[in-house]
Design a protein around this motif. Sequence first.
Motif, PDB file in Angstrom:
ATOM      1  N   GLU A 186       0.825  -1.198   0.000  1.00  0.00           N
ATOM      2  CA  GLU A 186       0.000   0.000   0.000  1.00  0.00           C
ATOM      3  C   GLU A 186       0.868   1.260   0.000  1.00  0.00           C
ATOM      4  O   GLU A 186       0.538   2.253  -0.650  1.00  0.00           O
ATOM      5  N   TYR A 187       1.971   1.210   0.735  1.00  0.00           N
ATOM      6  CA  TYR A 187       2.882   2.358   0.783  1.00  0.00           C
ATOM      7  C   TYR A 187       3.490   2.605  -0.596  1.00  0.00           C
ATOM      8  O   TYR A 187       3.520   3.740  -1.080  1.00  0.00           O
ATOM      9  N   LEU A 188       3.950   1.535  -1.231  1.00  0.00           N
ATOM     10  CA  LEU A 188       4.532   1.676  -2.575  1.00  0.00           C
ATOM     11  C   LEU A 188       3.477   2.160  -3.563  1.00  0.00           C
ATOM     12  O   LEU A 188       3.769   2.993  -4.430  1.00  0.00           O
ATOM     13  N   GLN A 189       2.245   1.661  -3.432  1.00  0.00           N
ATOM     14  CA  GLN A 189       1.147   2.125  -4.297  1.00  0.00           C
ATOM     15  C   GLN A 189       0.908   3.612  -4.093  1.00  0.00           C
ATOM     16  O   GLN A 189       0.688   4.354  -5.056  1.00  0.00           O
ATOM     17  N   ALA A 190       0.962   4.061  -2.844  1.00  0.00           N
ATOM     18  CA  ALA A 190       0.773   5.481  -2.555  1.00  0.00           C
ATOM     19  C   ALA A 190       1.875   6.314  -3.215  1.00  0.00           C
ATOM     20  O   ALA A 190       1.607   7.395  -3.744  1.00  0.00           O
ATOM     21  N   LEU A 191       3.107   5.819  -3.208  1.00  0.00           N
ATOM     22  CA  LEU A 191       4.197   6.539  -3.866  1.00  0.00           C
ATOM     23  C   LEU A 191       3.970   6.616  -5.374  1.00  0.00           C
ATOM     24  O   LEU A 191       4.140   7.675  -5.984  1.00  0.00           O
ATOM     25  N   VAL A 192       3.601   5.498  -5.976  1.00  0.00           N
ATOM     26  CA  VAL A 192       3.350   5.482  -7.423  1.00  0.00           C
ATOM     27  C   VAL A 192       2.222   6.433  -7.773  1.00  0.00           C
ATOM     28  O   VAL A 192       2.321   7.218  -8.732  1.00  0.00           O
ATOM     29  N   THR A 193       1.159   6.408  -6.997  1.00  0.00           N
ATOM     30  CA  THR A 193       0.029   7.305  -7.240  1.00  0.00           C
ATOM     31  C   THR A 193       0.458   8.755  -7.099  1.00  0.00           C
ATOM     32  O   THR A 193       0.110   9.599  -7.935  1.00  0.00           O
ATOM     33  N   GLU A 194       1.232   9.048  -6.062  1.00  0.00           N
ATOM     34  CA  GLU A 194       1.713  10.419  -5.875  1.00  0.00           C
ATOM     35  C   GLU A 194       2.549  10.855  -7.076  1.00  0.00           C
ATOM     36  O   GLU A 194       2.415  11.973  -7.569  1.00  0.00           O
ATOM     37  N   PHE A 195       3.398   9.962  -7.565  1.00  0.00           N
ATOM     38  CA  PHE A 195       4.219  10.303  -8.731  1.00  0.00           C
ATOM     39  C   PHE A 195       3.328  10.635  -9.935  1.00  0.00           C
ATOM     40  O   PHE A 195       3.595  11.579 -10.677  1.00  0.00           O
ATOM     41  N   GLN A 196       2.295   9.845 -10.122  1.00  0.00           N
ATOM     42  CA  GLN A 196       1.428  10.015 -11.287  1.00  0.00           C
ATOM     43  C   GLN A 196       0.566  11.268 -11.223  1.00  0.00           C
ATOM     44  O   GLN A 196       0.284  11.868 -12.256  1.00  0.00           O
ATOM     45  N   VAL A 197       0.159  11.686 -10.038  1.00  0.00           N
ATOM     46  CA  VAL A 197      -0.781  12.805  -9.945  1.00  0.00           C
ATOM     47  C   VAL A 197      -0.116  14.148  -9.665  1.00  0.00           C
ATOM     48  O   VAL A 197      -0.719  15.188  -9.948  1.00  0.00           O
ATOM     49  N   THR A 198       1.095  14.141  -9.148  1.00  0.00           N
ATOM     50  CA  THR A 198       1.709  15.417  -8.788  1.00  0.00           C
ATOM     51  C   THR A 198       2.153  16.186 -10.028  1.00  0.00           C
ATOM     52  O   THR A 198       2.568  15.591 -11.022  1.00  0.00           O
ATOM     53  N   GLU A 199       2.041  17.491  -9.941  1.00  0.00           N
ATOM     54  CA  GLU A 199       2.490  18.366 -11.026  1.00  0.00           C
ATOM     55  C   GLU A 199       3.890  18.913 -10.741  1.00  0.00           C
ATOM     56  O   GLU A 199       4.558  19.420 -11.636  1.00  0.00           O
ATOM     57  N   SER A 200       4.331  18.804  -9.512  1.00  0.00           N
ATOM     58  CA  SER A 200       5.604  19.376  -9.079  1.00  0.00           C
ATOM     59  C   SER A 200       6.786  18.504  -9.510  1.00  0.00           C
ATOM     60  O   SER A 200       6.838  17.311  -9.189  1.00  0.00           O
ATOM     61  N   SER A 201       7.729  19.104 -10.232  1.00  0.00           N
ATOM     62  CA  SER A 201       8.938  18.374 -10.642  1.00  0.00           C
ATOM     63  C   SER A 201       9.724  17.915  -9.428  1.00  0.00           C
ATOM     64  O   SER A 201      10.237  16.798  -9.394  1.00  0.00           O
ATOM     65  N   GLU A 202       9.808  18.776  -8.434  1.00  0.00           N
ATOM     66  CA  GLU A 202      10.561  18.443  -7.216  1.00  0.00           C
ATOM     67  C   GLU A 202       9.924  17.247  -6.496  1.00  0.00           C
ATOM     68  O   GLU A 202      10.627  16.339  -6.025  1.00  0.00           O
ATOM     69  N   ALA A 203       8.611  17.223  -6.425  1.00  0.00           N
ATOM     70  CA  ALA A 203       7.911  16.104  -5.775  1.00  0.00           C
ATOM     71  C   ALA A 203       8.120  14.820  -6.571  1.00  0.00           C
ATOM     72  O   ALA A 203       8.348  13.749  -5.991  1.00  0.00           O
ATOM     73  N   LYS A 204       8.038  14.897  -7.899  1.00  0.00           N
ATOM     74  CA  LYS A 204       8.288  13.730  -8.738  1.00  0.00           C
ATOM     75  C   LYS A 204       9.697  13.177  -8.498  1.00  0.00           C
ATOM     76  O   LYS A 204       9.887  11.975  -8.395  1.00  0.00           O
ATOM     77  N   GLU A 205      10.676  14.081  -8.417  1.00  0.00           N
ATOM     78  CA  GLU A 205      12.049  13.657  -8.174  1.00  0.00           C
ATOM     79  C   GLU A 205      12.168  12.934  -6.838  1.00  0.00           C
ATOM     80  O   GLU A 205      12.810  11.880  -6.736  1.00  0.00           O
ATOM     81  N   GLN A 206      11.544  13.496  -5.805  1.00  0.00           N
ATOM     82  CA  GLN A 206      11.611  12.894  -4.473  1.00  0.00           C
ATOM     83  C   GLN A 206      10.954  11.517  -4.455  1.00  0.00           C
ATOM     84  O   GLN A 206      11.490  10.561  -3.896  1.00  0.00           O
ATOM     85  N   VAL A 207       9.793  11.403  -5.077  1.00  0.00           N
ATOM     86  CA  VAL A 207       9.083  10.121  -5.109  1.00  0.00           C
ATOM     87  C   VAL A 207       9.890   9.090  -5.900  1.00  0.00           C
ATOM     88  O   VAL A 207      10.029   7.939  -5.478  1.00  0.00           O
ATOM     89  N   LEU A 208      10.441   9.493  -7.039  1.00  0.00           N
ATOM     90  CA  LEU A 208      11.224   8.547  -7.833  1.00  0.00           C
ATOM     91  C   LEU A 208      12.479   8.111  -7.071  1.00  0.00           C
ATOM     92  O   LEU A 208      12.870   6.941  -7.139  1.00  0.00           O
ATOM     93  N   ALA A 209      13.090   9.030  -6.338  1.00  0.00           N
ATOM     94  CA  ALA A 209      14.242   8.671  -5.502  1.00  0.00           C
ATOM     95  C   ALA A 209      13.827   7.638  -4.450  1.00  0.00           C
ATOM     96  O   ALA A 209      14.557   6.663  -4.209  1.00  0.00           O
ATOM     97  N   ASN A 210      12.668   7.831  -3.856  1.00  0.00           N
ATOM     98  CA  ASN A 210      12.176   6.865  -2.867  1.00  0.00           C
ATOM     99  C   ASN A 210      11.925   5.500  -3.502  1.00  0.00           C
ATOM    100  O   ASN A 210      12.302   4.468  -2.944  1.00  0.00           O
ATOM    101  N   LEU A 211      11.304   5.487  -4.673  1.00  0.00           N
ATOM    102  CA  LEU A 211      11.051   4.216  -5.350  1.00  0.00           C
ATOM    103  C   LEU A 211      12.368   3.512  -5.717  1.00  0.00           C
ATOM    104  O   LEU A 211      12.482   2.293  -5.587  1.00  0.00           O
TER     105      LEU A 211
END
Length: 190
Positions: A15-40
Amino acid sequence: MSQKQQDLLGLGRLEYLQALVTEFQVTESSEAKEQVLANLANFAYDPKNYEYLRQLKVLDLFLDMLTEDNDTLVEFALGGLCNLCLDKINKDYILEADGVAAVINCLSCSNEETVVSAVTTLMYLTTPQSRQQITALPVVECMLRFSLSANRRLSNLATIFLEDYCSPLQVEEARNLTKHTALGIPLPKN
């Protein structure tokens, strides 16, 4: 700790990993995408997560990010692939998805960490079936150039690649081609 972080801590691994993937897909922020991808990419280091990451199509996400204009996204995606490709199922998936070509394209990146991950990933992806593509002449020429890098990590990796993955004939052929020409792949920036 934010409410969002507290909510995520209460979730199971999938569920945590799903939440990260979902956050990556819905966020518009480049910085947030970078952080989520780093976490993944960090989660891709742990074999306990491999099945979940496959289920969530994170391998496809990483492969898709290799062609992005954002160097940080490319760096983290390649780091994630590098972590995942030690597993045979993941390696086979990456090979079948033409991941070798995408990783080879990352050798021309100006980001040094991305190039180091690309060289390492190519070594991990080498199989009897993929060896010809991975040790193609342009790649061997590139590794010869990287072996001269001032960056010891990069030069050592390139030297290992040349010695352990290429035949002496391939290396000699690449040397002969590069004696009097400038290569199109620049060394990465420090």
